[in-house]
Scaffold this motif. Structure first.
Motif, short mmCIF file in Angstrom:
data_model
loop_
_atom_site.label_atom_id
_atom_site.label_comp_id
_atom_site.label_asym_id
_atom_site.label_seq_id
_atom_site.Cartn_x
_atom_site.Cartn_y
_atom_site.Cartn_z
N ARG A 274 -2.44 15.13 -8.12
CA ARG A 274 -1.78 14.54 -6.95
C ARG A 274 -2.40 13.20 -6.59
NH1 ARG A 274 -1.89 19.51 -2.82
NH2 ARG A 274 -3.76 19.88 -4.03
N LEU A 275 -3.75 13.14 -6.61
CA LEU A 275 -4.42 11.90 -6.24
C LEU A 275 -4.24 10.83 -7.31
CD1 LEU A 275 -7.73 13.10 -4.55
CD2 LEU A 275 -5.60 12.33 -3.50
N GLU A 276 -4.19 11.24 -8.56
CA GLU A 276 -3.93 10.28 -9.62
C GLU A 276 -2.53 9.68 -9.46
OE1 GLU A 276 -4.50 12.34 -13.26
OE2 GLU A 276 -6.70 12.32 -13.13
N TYR A 277 -1.57 10.53 -9.11
CA TYR A 277 -0.20 10.05 -8.87
C TYR A 277 -0.17 9.11 -7.66
CZ TYR A 277 4.79 10.07 -7.80
OH TYR A 277 6.07 9.68 -7.53
N ALA A 278 -0.91 9.48 -6.60
CA ALA A 278 -0.96 8.64 -5.40
C ALA A 278 -1.58 7.29 -5.72
CB ALA A 278 -1.75 9.34 -4.30
N ALA A 279 -2.68 7.30 -6.48
CA ALA A 279 -3.34 6.05 -6.84
C ALA A 279 -2.42 5.17 -7.68
CB ALA A 279 -4.64 6.34 -7.59
N ALA A 280 -1.71 5.80 -8.63
CA ALA A 280 -0.77 5.05 -9.46
C ALA A 280 0.36 4.46 -8.62
CB ALA A 280 -0.21 5.95 -10.55
N SER A 281 0.82 5.22 -7.62
CA SER A 281 1.89 4.74 -6.74
C SER A 281 1.43 3.53 -5.94
CB SER A 281 2.34 5.86 -5.80
OG SER A 281 2.84 6.96 -6.52
N VAL A 282 0.20 3.60 -5.42
CA VAL A 282 -0.34 2.48 -4.65
C VAL A 282 -0.44 1.24 -5.54
CG1 VAL A 282 -2.37 1.59 -3.45
CG2 VAL A 282 -1.58 3.92 -3.02
N GLY A 283 -0.95 1.43 -6.77
CA GLY A 283 -1.06 0.30 -7.68
C GLY A 283 0.29 -0.31 -8.01
N ALA A 284 1.29 0.55 -8.24
CA ALA A 284 2.63 0.06 -8.56
C ALA A 284 3.22 -0.72 -7.38
CB ALA A 284 3.53 1.23 -8.93
N LEU A 285 3.04 -0.19 -6.16
CA LEU A 285 3.55 -0.89 -4.98
C LEU A 285 2.84 -2.22 -4.77
CD1 LEU A 285 3.91 2.08 -2.46
CD2 LEU A 285 5.77 0.73 -3.44
N ALA A 286 1.52 -2.23 -5.03
CA ALA A 286 0.74 -3.45 -4.84
C ALA A 286 1.21 -4.57 -5.77
CB ALA A 286 -0.74 -3.17 -5.07
N VAL A 287 1.74 -4.19 -6.93
CA VAL A 287 2.25 -5.19 -7.89
C VAL A 287 3.73 -5.49 -7.62
CG1 VAL A 287 2.74 -5.64 -10.31
CG2 VAL A 287 0.59 -4.55 -9.66
N ALA A 288 4.52 -4.44 -7.38
CA ALA A 288 5.97 -4.61 -7.29
C ALA A 288 6.40 -5.35 -6.03
CB ALA A 288 6.66 -3.24 -7.35
N LEU A 289 5.81 -5.00 -4.87
CA LEU A 289 6.27 -5.61 -3.62
C LEU A 289 6.05 -7.11 -3.57
CD1 LEU A 289 5.30 -2.87 -1.00
CD2 LEU A 289 7.57 -3.45 -1.86
N PRO A 290 4.85 -7.61 -3.91
CA PRO A 290 4.70 -9.08 -3.93
C PRO A 290 5.63 -9.75 -4.95
CG PRO A 290 2.55 -8.01 -3.93
CD PRO A 290 3.57 -6.94 -4.18
N ALA A 291 5.83 -9.09 -6.10
CA ALA A 291 6.70 -9.67 -7.13
C ALA A 291 8.13 -9.78 -6.63
CB ALA A 291 6.63 -8.83 -8.40
#
Length: 339
Positions: free
Chosen positions: A152-169
Motif C-alpha cells: 500500500r505504501l509503495e503504491y502511495a509513494a509511486a502515486s505521489v511521484g507520478a503526481l509530482a511529475v504529471a501535474l507540473p507537466a
C-alpha cells in the motif's frame, strides 16, 4: 426528481455505503469504544484547527480576488469559502462539480462578473495542488526512514511521484498552449450551453458571440492571475497554511484518542486522501475516509478501529463543520436574492 437531484441522492447513497463498509470492516463496536476514549478538550482543538483551515483557504481566495482588483474582507472571505466547501461537499465530483455554484456565490458577494469569479475559484483550486504534492513528498521521505514500506505504501509513494511529475507537466503544456485550449473550449462549450438554454422555459439561449466573449473573459482572468507573481506566492502561502491545518486536525484527532503518531504519517495521508474528492461521491465522502484509514494503518501501526475513529473525528470537523457553516451562507445568500 430531476437529473441533478438524482445524481446527488445517488452520490450520498454511495458515500453512506462506503462509510458503512469501512465501519463494518473496522468493527462498529470497536470504533464506538475508541470514540468514547476521546479527550474532549483535544477534540475542541480539532474544531479550532478546522476553522483555521477554512480561514486560510478563504484568505487564498481573497488574495486571488484582490489581485484581480476585487476587494473582499477577511470575514466575508471566510464565509464565501465556507459556502464554496458546502457546494463541493454536496455535489458529485467535489470541486469540479461545485465550482459553478461557488462562482455564483463569489459573484453575488463581490458584485463581480460570473466568469471572473469562476476563474478565481478555479485558480485557487489549481494552486492548492502545489503545496499538497510538496507535503506528500516530504511525508514519503520522512516515512521512508520510519517504517518498512508494504504494498500500500509503495503504491502511495509511486502515486505521489507520478503526481509530482504529471501535474507540473500538464500545467506547463496547458499554459504554453492556453490560446489553443481556449479555442477548443469555445467549440465544445458553445453548442452545449445553447442546447441547455433552449430547454429552459422563458430563457433565450445565449448567442455564440456572447459565449465566446464570456469564455475569453474566463481565460483572460486566469492569465492575469498566472502573471501576478506576488499574488501567486501569497495565495500559495495561505494554501500551504490550510493544508498544514488539515494535517494538524488529523494528527490531533489521533492524539485525542491517546495516540501521538509521527507527523509524517498525516503529511502523506491528507494530500493523498484529498485525491478521492474527484470521485462521483459528494465531497469525496466515504472515499476520503477509506483512503485515510488505508494509509494510516501501515504508517502508524495502529488498529483499523482506532484509525477509523480518528478519521471520523477529523472528518466531522472538516467535512461536517464546513458543510454546516457553508450551508448557512448559501441559504442566507439565497434569501438575500429573494428580497
Amino acid at each position: 426528481m430531476d437529473g441533478g437531484t438524482r445524481a446527488k441522492v445517488a452520490g450520498f447513497v454511495g458515500a453512506t455505503a462506503m462509510l458503512a463498509a469501512l465501519l463494518w470492516v473496522a468493527g462498529v463496536d470497536d470504533v464506538v469504544a475508541a470514540l468514547g476514549q476521546a479527550s474532549l478538550p483535544v477534540v475542541g482543538l480539532v474544531v479550532a484547527v478546522a476553522l483555521c483551515w477554512l480561514l486560510a483557504w478563504g484568505l487564498a481566495l481573497r488574495t486571488v480576488l484582490g489581485g484581480l482588483g476585487i476587494p473582499l474582507s477577511v470575514p466575508r472571505s471566510f464565509l464565501v469559502f465556507s459556502g464554496a466547501m458546502f457546494a463541493n461537499n454536496v455535489t458529485p465530483f467535489g470541486q469540479a462539480g461545485g465550482e459553478p455554484v461557488t462562482a455564483l456565490l463569489i459573484s453575488r458577494a463581490t458584485d463581480s462578473e460570473y466568469e471572473t469569479s469562476l476563474a478565481a475559484i478555479a485558480s485557487v483550486d489549481a494552486l492548492n495542488f502545489v503545496p499538497s504534492i510538496g507535503f506528500a513528498l516530504m511525508g514519503v521521505a520522512y516515512m521512508a526512514t520510519e517504517v518498512t514500506f508494504d504494498a500500500r505504501l509503495e503504491y502511495a509513494a509511486a502515486s505521489v511521484g507520478a503526481l509530482a511529475v504529471a501535474l507540473p507537466a500538464v500545467a506547463y503544456v496547458g499554459w504554453r498552449h492556453r490560446y489553443r485550449v481556449e479555442r477548443a473550449a469555445v467549440r465544445v462549450v458553445t453548442p452545449v450551453v445553447q442546447l441547455v438554454g433552449r430547454l429552459i422555459p422563458r430563457r433565450s439561449p445565449p448567442t455564440a458571440d456572447a459565449l465566446e466573449r464570456r469564455i475569453d473573459g474566463f481565460f483572460r482572468t486566469i492569465e492575469r492571475v498566472g502573471a501576478d507573481r506576488r499574488t501567486l506566492l501569497l495565495a500559495l502561502a495561505f494554501s500551504a497554511l490550510g493544508w498544514f491545518a488539515q494535517m494538524c486536525s488529523l494528527w490531533l484527532s489521533l492524539y485525542a484518542l491517546g495516540h501521538p503518531v509521527s507527523f509524517g504519517a498525516v503529511m502523506l495521508a491528507v494530500p493523498l486522501g484529498s485525491v478521492a474528492g474527484v470521485t462521483p461521491l459528494p465531497g469525496g465522502l466515504g472515499g476520503i475516509e477509506a483512503v485515510l484509514a488505508a494509509l494510516l494503518v501501515p504508517t502508524t501501526g495502529l488498529p483499523l478501529a482506532t484509525v477509523s475513529a480518528a478519521v471520523v473525528v477529523h472528518r466531522a470537523a472538516t467535512y461536517l463543520l464546513s458543510t454546516a457553516i457553508g450551508g448557512g451562507v448559501a441559504v442566507a445568500s439565497g434569501a438575500a436574492d429573494a428580497e
